[in-house]
Design an enzyme around this catalytic site. Structure first.
Site, PDB file in Angstrom:
ATOM      1  N   LEU A 176       0.863  -1.175   0.000  1.00 33.36           N
ATOM      2  CA  LEU A 176       0.000   0.000   0.000  1.00 33.36           C
ATOM      3  C   LEU A 176       0.901   1.227   0.000  1.00 33.36           C
ATOM      4  O   LEU A 176       1.971   1.221   0.609  1.00 33.36           O
ATOM      5  CB  LEU A 176      -0.892   0.037   1.245  1.00 33.36           C
ATOM      6  CG  LEU A 176      -1.943  -1.072   1.408  1.00 33.36           C
ATOM      7  CD1 LEU A 176      -2.629  -0.927   2.769  1.00 33.36           C
ATOM      8  CD2 LEU A 176      -2.953  -1.025   0.288  1.00 33.36           C
ATOM      9  N   ASP A 177       0.467   2.286  -0.671  1.00 34.76           N
ATOM     10  CA  ASP A 177       1.225   3.534  -0.625  1.00 34.76           C
ATOM     11  C   ASP A 177       1.359   4.010   0.820  1.00 34.76           C
ATOM     12  O   ASP A 177       0.508   3.695   1.672  1.00 34.76           O
ATOM     13  CB  ASP A 177       0.517   4.615  -1.443  1.00 34.76           C
ATOM     14  CG  ASP A 177       0.457   4.282  -2.924  1.00 34.76           C
ATOM     15  OD1 ASP A 177       1.313   3.511  -3.389  1.00 34.76           O
ATOM     16  OD2 ASP A 177      -0.455   4.800  -3.605  1.00 34.76           O
ATOM     17  N   ARG A 178       2.372   4.789   1.077  1.00 33.63           N
ATOM     18  CA  ARG A 178       2.628   5.274   2.445  1.00 33.63           C
ATOM     19  C   ARG A 178       1.382   5.911   3.052  1.00 33.63           C
ATOM     20  O   ARG A 178       1.044   5.651   4.213  1.00 33.63           O
ATOM     21  CB  ARG A 178       3.766   6.304   2.427  1.00 33.63           C
ATOM     22  CG  ARG A 178       4.100   6.878   3.810  1.00 33.63           C
ATOM     23  CD  ARG A 178       5.110   8.000   3.707  1.00 33.63           C
ATOM     24  NE  ARG A 178       4.546   9.125   2.969  1.00 33.63           N
ATOM     25  CZ  ARG A 178       5.232  10.197   2.603  1.00 33.63           C
ATOM     26  NH1 ARG A 178       6.515  10.290   2.896  1.00 33.63           N
ATOM     27  NH2 ARG A 178       4.650  11.166   1.929  1.00 33.63           N
TER      28      ARG A 178
END
Length: 307
Positions: free
Chosen positions: A132-134
């Site tokens: 998942l993106d940050r």
């Protein structure tokens, strides 16, 4: 400056990703990624890590800096939604990077779970099969054994890992549900962004359904069929529904300091037992507060349409 290197692609390496090709010469996948981030030329042109090499091409790169010492466990609280001896499903908070990389040598999810996850050939990202993106919150699954790691990778390749998100977008969809099929890759003009305008397209399919309509926004259920980097954010922007709060592909939103994107549901057949595993995660407080404010601000004449 590190010493430069030069390699000629042999016939047996045809079709390998650039990072995988380099990994065999610089020691590890993470070292290869650091080399690509520094800048790798293929026949004189800079290429991304996903570039597929061809026999006879000349790859020029700088030798990456030596590997840092092995990561150590860090006491970072992470909610576990499901756990057994084979795998973990965790609820990642926004702001937490999944594994070490450029600019994030410590303080990652991998550090928080060190000793509880395993699998794969990269010691900096054990057990990681998807990301998942940050600044995207929510659920992801990690392996605890080599067997589970390989089986989870197969599920991802077979598109058997069901991933459902909640996304708040600016605009009103033209239909209550839809399917977006558009290859994505590193942008031609800006390789730090993902784009439909790319020299390295990869198949990408996103499904969406309207959960709630507001005056200038819509809350969507989004399901990934493929899992490319930034796929949801790029696809929704491409159809005129940018994600609220997204600083790169979306639009600003009062009260949001990150994109309104949350991995709310994860379901898959257990990679060892075959039993169905399903986990859900409610909207975090920051996203829920913005949603409630938008609901309160609706004009009386504009009744919400919930589905």
């Amino acid at each position: 400056m590190n010493a430069p290197g030069e390699l000629k692609v042999p016939p047996e390496a045809a079709g390998l990703r650039l990072d995988r090709f380099l990994a065999g010469h610089v020691g590890s996948r993470s070292a290869a990624e650091r080399a690509v981030e520094t800048g790798v030329l293929v026949d004189g042109e800079r290429r991304p890590k996903s570039w597929r090499v061809s026999p006879g091409e000349v790859v020029e790169f700088e030798q990456p800096a030596p590997e840092q010492r092995a990561p150590e466990h860090e006491d970072i609280p992470v909610r576990v939604a499901y756990e057994d001896e084979h795998l973990l499903v965790v609820d990642k908070p926004a702001g937490l990077v999944v594994h070490p990389g450029a600019g994030h040598a410590t303080g990652t999810l991998a550090h928080a779970l060190l000793g509880r996850i395993a699998g794969g050939d990269d010691p900096e990202r054990p057990g990681v099969v998807h990301r998942l993106d940050r600044d995207t919150s929510g659920l992801l699954v990690l392996a605890r054994t080599e067997e589970a790691y390989g089986a989870l990778q197969d599920l991802v390749r077979e598109r058997a890992l069901e991933r459902e998100y909640r996304a708040l977008v600016r605009g009103r969809p033209r239909s209550r549900r839809g399917r977006i099929e558009a290859p994505v890759g590193r942008g031609r003009d800006d390789p730090t962004r993902v784009s439909l305008d790319t020299d390295t397209p990869r198949d990408a399919v996103t499904h969406f359904e309207v959960e709630e309509l507001m005056d200038r926004h819509a809350l969507l259920r989004v399901r990934l069929e493929t899992g490319r980097m930034h796929q949801i954010r790029v696809h929704l922007a491409a159809i005129g529904l940018p994600v609220s709060g997204d600083p790169v592909y979306g639009v600003p939103e009062h009260g949001l300091t990150r994109q309104f994107l949350h991995a709310a549901r994860l379901a898959f057949p257990h990679p060892v037992t075959g039993d169905r595993v399903e986990a859900e995660s409610p909207l975090p407080d920051d996203l829920d507060a913005v949603l409630e404010r938008l609901r309160r601000d609706q004009p009386e004449r504009g009744q919400r349409d919930r589905g």
